[in-house]
Design a protein around this motif. Structure first.
Motif, mmCIF file in Angstrom:
data_model
loop_
_atom_site.group_PDB
_atom_site.id
_atom_site.type_symbol
_atom_site.label_atom_id
_atom_site.label_comp_id
_atom_site.label_asym_id
_atom_site.label_seq_id
_atom_site.Cartn_x
_atom_site.Cartn_y
_atom_site.Cartn_z
ATOM 1 N N HIS A 84 0.860 -1.177 0.000
ATOM 2 C CA HIS A 84 0.000 0.000 0.000
ATOM 3 C C HIS A 84 0.899 1.231 0.000
ATOM 4 O O HIS A 84 2.108 1.150 0.245
ATOM 5 N N TRP A 85 0.325 2.408 -0.256
ATOM 6 C CA TRP A 85 1.121 3.621 -0.414
ATOM 7 C C TRP A 85 2.020 3.900 0.785
ATOM 8 O O TRP A 85 3.163 4.308 0.623
ATOM 9 N N LYS A 86 1.560 3.676 2.005
ATOM 10 C CA LYS A 86 2.389 3.988 3.180
ATOM 11 C C LYS A 86 3.695 3.201 3.160
ATOM 12 O O LYS A 86 4.734 3.726 3.544
ATOM 13 N N LYS A 87 3.662 1.967 2.712
ATOM 14 C CA LYS A 87 4.889 1.162 2.600
ATOM 15 C C LYS A 87 5.750 1.658 1.446
ATOM 16 O O LYS A 87 6.967 1.712 1.557
ATOM 17 N N LEU A 103 6.838 6.762 -16.019
ATOM 18 C CA LEU A 103 8.172 6.767 -15.417
ATOM 19 C C LEU A 103 8.210 6.184 -14.011
ATOM 20 O O LEU A 103 9.245 6.233 -13.347
ATOM 21 N N PHE A 104 7.106 5.644 -13.544
ATOM 22 C CA PHE A 104 7.026 5.035 -12.213
ATOM 23 C C PHE A 104 6.157 3.799 -12.337
ATOM 24 O O PHE A 104 5.237 3.764 -13.167
ATOM 25 N N PRO A 105 6.431 2.759 -11.549
ATOM 26 C CA PRO A 105 5.611 1.538 -11.647
ATOM 27 C C PRO A 105 4.125 1.853 -11.455
ATOM 28 O O PRO A 105 3.762 2.666 -10.607
ATOM 29 N N ARG A 106 3.305 1.192 -12.240
ATOM 30 C CA ARG A 106 1.879 1.461 -12.167
ATOM 31 C C ARG A 106 1.244 0.758 -10.967
ATOM 32 O O ARG A 106 1.690 -0.311 -10.558
ATOM 33 N N ARG A 107 0.239 1.388 -10.448
ATOM 34 C CA ARG A 107 -0.517 0.803 -9.334
ATOM 35 C C ARG A 107 -1.479 -0.245 -9.858
ATOM 36 O O ARG A 107 -1.846 -0.231 -11.030
ATOM 37 N N ARG A 108 -1.872 -1.141 -8.983
ATOM 38 C CA ARG A 108 -2.881 -2.153 -9.319
ATOM 39 C C ARG A 108 -4.044 -1.994 -8.359
ATOM 40 O O ARG A 108 -3.845 -1.775 -7.176
ATOM 41 N N GLN A 109 -5.239 -2.129 -8.867
ATOM 42 C CA GLN A 109 -6.410 -2.060 -7.999
ATOM 43 C C GLN A 109 -6.772 -3.477 -7.586
ATOM 44 O O GLN A 109 -6.853 -4.385 -8.418
ATOM 45 N N LEU A 110 -6.963 -3.664 -6.285
ATOM 46 C CA LEU A 110 -7.368 -4.974 -5.796
ATOM 47 C C LEU A 110 -8.804 -5.227 -6.225
ATOM 48 O O LEU A 110 -9.662 -4.351 -6.131
ATOM 49 N N MET A 111 -9.049 -6.427 -6.702
ATOM 50 C CA MET A 111 -10.346 -6.769 -7.257
ATOM 51 C C MET A 111 -11.466 -6.573 -6.240
ATOM 52 O O MET A 111 -11.367 -7.015 -5.098
ATOM 53 N N GLY A 112 -12.484 -5.881 -6.658
ATOM 54 C CA GLY A 112 -13.654 -5.714 -5.814
ATOM 55 C C GLY A 112 -13.504 -4.692 -4.702
ATOM 56 O O GLY A 112 -14.361 -4.613 -3.835
ATOM 57 N N THR A 113 -12.403 -3.933 -4.712
ATOM 58 C CA THR A 113 -12.189 -2.938 -3.663
ATOM 59 C C THR A 113 -11.740 -1.632 -4.282
ATOM 60 O O THR A 113 -11.471 -1.549 -5.478
ATOM 61 N N ARG A 114 -11.626 -0.631 -3.445
ATOM 62 C CA ARG A 114 -11.086 0.652 -3.896
ATOM 63 C C ARG A 114 -9.603 0.765 -3.537
ATOM 64 O O ARG A 114 -8.999 1.810 -3.731
ATOM 65 N N ASN A 115 -9.020 -0.290 -2.996
ATOM 66 C CA ASN A 115 -7.621 -0.281 -2.588
ATOM 67 C C ASN A 115 -6.701 -0.430 -3.790
ATOM 68 O O ASN A 115 -6.962 -1.233 -4.680
#
Length: 73
Positions: free
Chosen positions: A18-21, A41-53
């Protein structure tokens, strides 16, 4: 006689952060990370399935950080 095969070695699952880490690893703000990500220019984020995380893959973050460290001689 029964022969026993050695167990297969399975690859370790990717660690998701998560972002804090991520923020503890990389010296940039969340806004800067977002801008870099949008420009590729930065690794892309992934959305956890079924959540807003959203999460980042730890190995991608560490690779990005290593490629942006100044060479120490």
């Amino acid at each position: 006689m029964v022969s026993i095969k050695a167990p297969k070695s399975y690859p370790q699952p990717a660690r998701l952060l998560h972002w804090k880490k991520v923020q503890n690893i990389v010296p940039i703000s969340r806004t800067t990370a977002w801008r870099l990500e949008k420009s590729g220019l930065f690794p892309r984020r992934r959305q956890l399935m079924g959540t807003r995380n959203v999460v980042w893959v730890e190995s991608e973050i560490l690779d990005w950080l290593a490629s942006h460290q100044p060479a120490i001689e």
